[in-house]
Design a protein around this motif. Structure first.
Motif, short mmCIF file in Angstrom:
data_model
loop_
_atom_site.label_atom_id
_atom_site.label_comp_id
_atom_site.label_asym_id
_atom_site.label_seq_id
_atom_site.Cartn_x
_atom_site.Cartn_y
_atom_site.Cartn_z
N LEU A 31 8.59 -2.52 8.93
CA LEU A 31 8.10 -3.91 8.45
C LEU A 31 8.21 -4.49 9.77
O LEU A 31 9.12 -4.86 10.31
CB LEU A 31 8.88 -4.27 7.36
CG LEU A 31 8.21 -5.53 6.71
CD1 LEU A 31 6.87 -5.04 5.93
CD2 LEU A 31 8.90 -6.14 5.47
N ARG A 32 6.86 -4.95 10.37
CA ARG A 32 6.88 -5.68 11.45
C ARG A 32 6.27 -7.11 11.25
O ARG A 32 5.64 -7.45 10.24
CB ARG A 32 5.74 -5.04 12.16
CG ARG A 32 5.34 -5.78 13.68
CD ARG A 32 4.32 -5.13 14.40
NE ARG A 32 5.31 -3.70 15.04
CZ ARG A 32 4.55 -2.78 15.39
NH1 ARG A 32 3.57 -2.55 15.62
NH2 ARG A 32 5.40 -1.83 16.06
N ASN A 33 6.96 -8.11 11.91
CA ASN A 33 6.47 -9.36 11.51
C ASN A 33 4.84 -9.66 11.72
O ASN A 33 4.31 -9.14 12.52
CB ASN A 33 7.20 -10.37 12.50
CG ASN A 33 8.57 -10.58 12.38
OD1 ASN A 33 9.17 -10.35 11.34
ND2 ASN A 33 9.20 -11.02 13.61
N GLY A 34 4.55 -10.34 10.51
CA GLY A 34 2.80 -10.54 10.40
C GLY A 34 1.98 -9.29 9.86
O GLY A 34 1.02 -9.59 9.64
N SER A 35 2.80 -8.33 9.32
CA SER A 35 2.31 -7.56 8.57
C SER A 35 2.93 -7.34 7.25
O SER A 35 4.14 -7.38 6.95
CB SER A 35 2.66 -6.16 9.30
OG SER A 35 2.15 -4.92 8.47
N LYS A 36 2.25 -7.37 6.02
CA LYS A 36 2.68 -7.41 4.87
C LYS A 36 3.03 -5.94 4.18
O LYS A 36 3.57 -5.87 3.20
CB LYS A 36 1.49 -8.01 4.10
CG LYS A 36 1.11 -9.47 4.05
CD LYS A 36 -0.01 -9.86 3.02
CE LYS A 36 -0.59 -11.33 3.84
NZ LYS A 36 0.36 -12.37 3.56
N THR A 37 2.42 -4.82 4.73
CA THR A 37 2.83 -3.55 4.30
C THR A 37 3.36 -2.73 5.44
O THR A 37 3.24 -3.12 6.69
CB THR A 37 1.49 -2.67 3.81
OG1 THR A 37 0.58 -2.75 5.07
CG2 THR A 37 0.91 -3.46 2.74
#
Length: 169
Positions: free
Chosen positions: A74-80
């Protein structure tokens, strides 16, 4: 000096594995894994929110060179989550992050850890800086957590030799 795995430095923060930094030249860096990424799953099994230990993380991420592991991040700025299939490789651990001439006669060297190869790395960097005209050395140990005592002692001995030699000039 090295290990086999995916090539990340990590911390477990709030029961989540967080990438501190991908190790330079390692498989994770090559695939685009970034500092701040959170590992949610490894090989389809949840690793967040389960009170995972450092030892368990090592067991899941390290492995024989050439073997594969699937991680969901899970990466900051990504919802999935983003899935990465990582082929484990040999991860070299270098102790000397950087060495260069700051200004004429003054060298700079950053030692990030004391490992089995640190003394040899130090000698190579020191000799290179000396050939470039170094007379004084800034040795940066900030953030160095320690490690092999023998490497630290050997470098301390070299520094006393360097100081005594410089005093005679």
């Amino acid at each position: 000096g090295n290990f086999e795995g995916i090539g990340i430095e990590f911390n477990i923060i709030n029961d989540t594995i967080r990438v501190i930094t991908p190790i330079s030249g390692g498989p994770s860096e090559k695939l685009g894994i970034k500092a701040g990424d959170k590992l949610i799953k490894v090989d389809g099994k949840l690793v967040a929110g389960i009170k995972i230990t450092n030892k368990e993380v090592f067991e899941k991420l390290r492995g024989k060179e050439g073997s594969e592991v699937l991680v969901s991040i899970l990466r900051n700025g990504s919802k999935t989550p983003i899935d990465f299939k990582i082929t484990r490789g040999e991860i070299p651990l270098y102790s000397i992050d950087i060495s260069y001439i700051v200004k004429p006669g003054i060298g700079y060297m950053k030692i990030s850890r004391f490992a089995a190869t640190t003394y040899e790395e130090y000698l190579a960097a020191f000799n290179s800086l000396t050939k470039k005209g170094m007379k004084k050395l800034i040795l940066d140990l900030r953030g160095n957590p320690g490690g092999f005592l023998k490497a630290a002692v050997d470098i301390a001995d070299e520094l006393s030799i360097f100081k005594n030699h410089s005093d005679r000039r």
